[in-house]
Scaffold this motif. Structure first.
Motif, PDB file in Angstrom:
ATOM      1  N   ILE A  64       0.820  -1.191  -0.042  1.00 19.32           N
ATOM      2  CA  ILE A  64      -0.166   0.038  -0.217  1.00 19.32           C
ATOM      3  C   ILE A  64       0.846   1.115   0.124  1.00 19.32           C
ATOM      4  O   ILE A  64       1.659   1.471   0.857  1.00 19.32           O
ATOM      5  CB  ILE A  64      -0.977   0.004   1.144  1.00 19.32           C
ATOM      6  N   VAL A  65       0.649   2.185  -0.910  1.00 17.57           N
ATOM      7  CA  VAL A  65       1.182   3.327  -1.129  1.00 17.57           C
ATOM      8  C   VAL A  65       0.257   4.432  -0.418  1.00 17.57           C
ATOM      9  O   VAL A  65      -0.875   4.693  -0.996  1.00 17.57           O
ATOM     10  CB  VAL A  65       1.855   3.824  -2.116  1.00 17.57           C
ATOM     11  N   ASP A  66       0.684   5.193   0.705  1.00 18.14           N
ATOM     12  CA  ASP A  66      -0.495   6.114   1.019  1.00 18.14           C
ATOM     13  C   ASP A  66      -0.183   7.347   0.521  1.00 18.14           C
ATOM     14  O   ASP A  66       0.365   7.456  -0.328  1.00 18.14           O
ATOM     15  CB  ASP A  66      -0.028   6.358   2.755  1.00 18.14           C
ATOM     16  N   ASN A  67      -1.036   8.469   0.922  1.00 22.98           N
ATOM     17  CA  ASN A  67      -1.209   9.611   0.163  1.00 22.98           C
ATOM     18  C   ASN A  67      -0.066  10.538   0.326  1.00 22.98           C
ATOM     19  O   ASN A  67       0.118  11.526  -0.451  1.00 22.98           O
ATOM     20  CB  ASN A  67      -2.524  10.408   0.590  1.00 22.98           C
ATOM     21  N   LEU A  68       0.946  10.245   1.146  1.00 26.90           N
ATOM     22  CA  LEU A  68       2.316  10.881   1.217  1.00 26.90           C
ATOM     23  C   LEU A  68       3.453  10.351   0.769  1.00 26.90           C
ATOM     24  O   LEU A  68       4.663  10.525   0.679  1.00 26.90           O
ATOM     25  CB  LEU A  68       2.567  11.216   3.024  1.00 26.90           C
ATOM     26  N   GLY A  69       3.134   9.290   0.054  1.00 34.52           N
ATOM     27  CA  GLY A  69       4.201   8.269  -0.674  1.00 34.52           C
ATOM     28  C   GLY A  69       4.761   7.349  -0.043  1.00 34.52           C
ATOM     29  O   GLY A  69       5.802   6.640  -0.418  1.00 34.52           O
ATOM     30  N   GLN A  70       4.370   7.193   1.309  1.00 31.83           N
ATOM     31  CA  GLN A  70       5.012   6.169   2.046  1.00 31.83           C
ATOM     32  C   GLN A  70       4.415   4.668   1.541  1.00 31.83           C
ATOM     33  O   GLN A  70       3.252   4.455   1.297  1.00 31.83           O
ATOM     34  CB  GLN A  70       4.823   6.208   3.374  1.00 31.83           C
ATOM     35  N   ARG A  71       5.432   3.678   1.680  1.00 35.35           N
ATOM     36  CA  ARG A  71       4.957   2.438   1.286  1.00 35.35           C
ATOM     37  C   ARG A  71       5.005   1.100   2.394  1.00 35.35           C
ATOM     38  O   ARG A  71       6.102   1.390   3.147  1.00 35.35           O
ATOM     39  CB  ARG A  71       5.754   1.737  -0.052  1.00 35.35           C
TER      40      ARG A  71
END
Length: 207
Positions: free
Chosen positions: A166-173
């Motif tokens: 999952i890649v969140d809305n801040l770009g963290q995976r």
């Protein structure tokens, strides 16, 4: 709490079933999601920052799922946390901090990864662009709603999911490896009962 959100987003993610080659990506995924009713196993989840150079955190634990409204996601290392849905509420128990948070399961007005991974076919068809990005890899990109992620990938091996990204809305995976998956455990709603332990600080968001 950010890590908790990502954990909740990835609870309930193991599937089995067959698909036909002529089906579109969405129908292939729906067929896989409909191939189970209950399951359990272990997981290793690794969180990466936006630069992807090194892991930010790694944790391990166990999970259980009983369709349509019951799940348990227990982190055992390095800290101890439990996220559990008992059919009516979602509970978060931080065992180290001795806190318990409760929210109604039906209160989420945004499209959540839990609904996606639970096999809500209407949401899959209407709110996501689904594509096959490789052998056994399904990528879901939101086209509607307000999910807490930018991109979700389900990874299958021999018709059983073996990992999720999952890649969140801040770009963290966040990458989750699923291990020792059992697709036919004997689970009952009573297995997901939860009673806050004595002395814990309680935060009920439904009152």
């Amino acid at each position: 709490m950010k890590s908790l959100t990502m954990i909740c987003a990835l609870i309930v993610g193991i599937f089995a079933g067959g698909v036909r080659a002529e089906q579109g990506a969405d129908e292939q995924l729906i067929a896989l999601l409909q191939g189970f009713e209950q399951l359990q196993g272990g997981f290793v989840q690794t969180q990466y920052g936006p630069d992807e150079e090194a892991a930010v955190a790694t944790s391990r634990g166990t999970f259980r799922l009983l369709k349509p409204r019951y799940f348990s996601w227990r982190i055992e290392d390095p800290d101890r946390q439990l996220v559990l849905a008992d059919g009516e509420f979602i509970w978060h128990h931080d065992l180290d901090l001795e806190t318990v948070t409760r929210r109604p399961l039906s209160s989420q007005d945004a499209v959540s990864p839990l609904q996606v991974l639970g096999g809500d076919t209407d949401i899959l068809r209407s709110d996501f662009d689904i594509s096959v990005t490789g052998k056994g890899r399904f990528r879901l990109q939101p086209t509607a709603g307000n999910p807490g992620f930018r991109e979700l990938t389900l990874i299958f091996s021999d018709s059983t999911v073996s990992g999720m990204e999952i890649v969140d809305n801040l770009g963290q995976r966040l990458f989750i490896e699923l291990v020792d998956v059992q697709t036919t455990p004997v689970l009952r709603p009573a297995d997901f009962n939860f009673t806050p332990p004595a002395g814990a600080d309680l935060f009920f968001h439904d009152q």
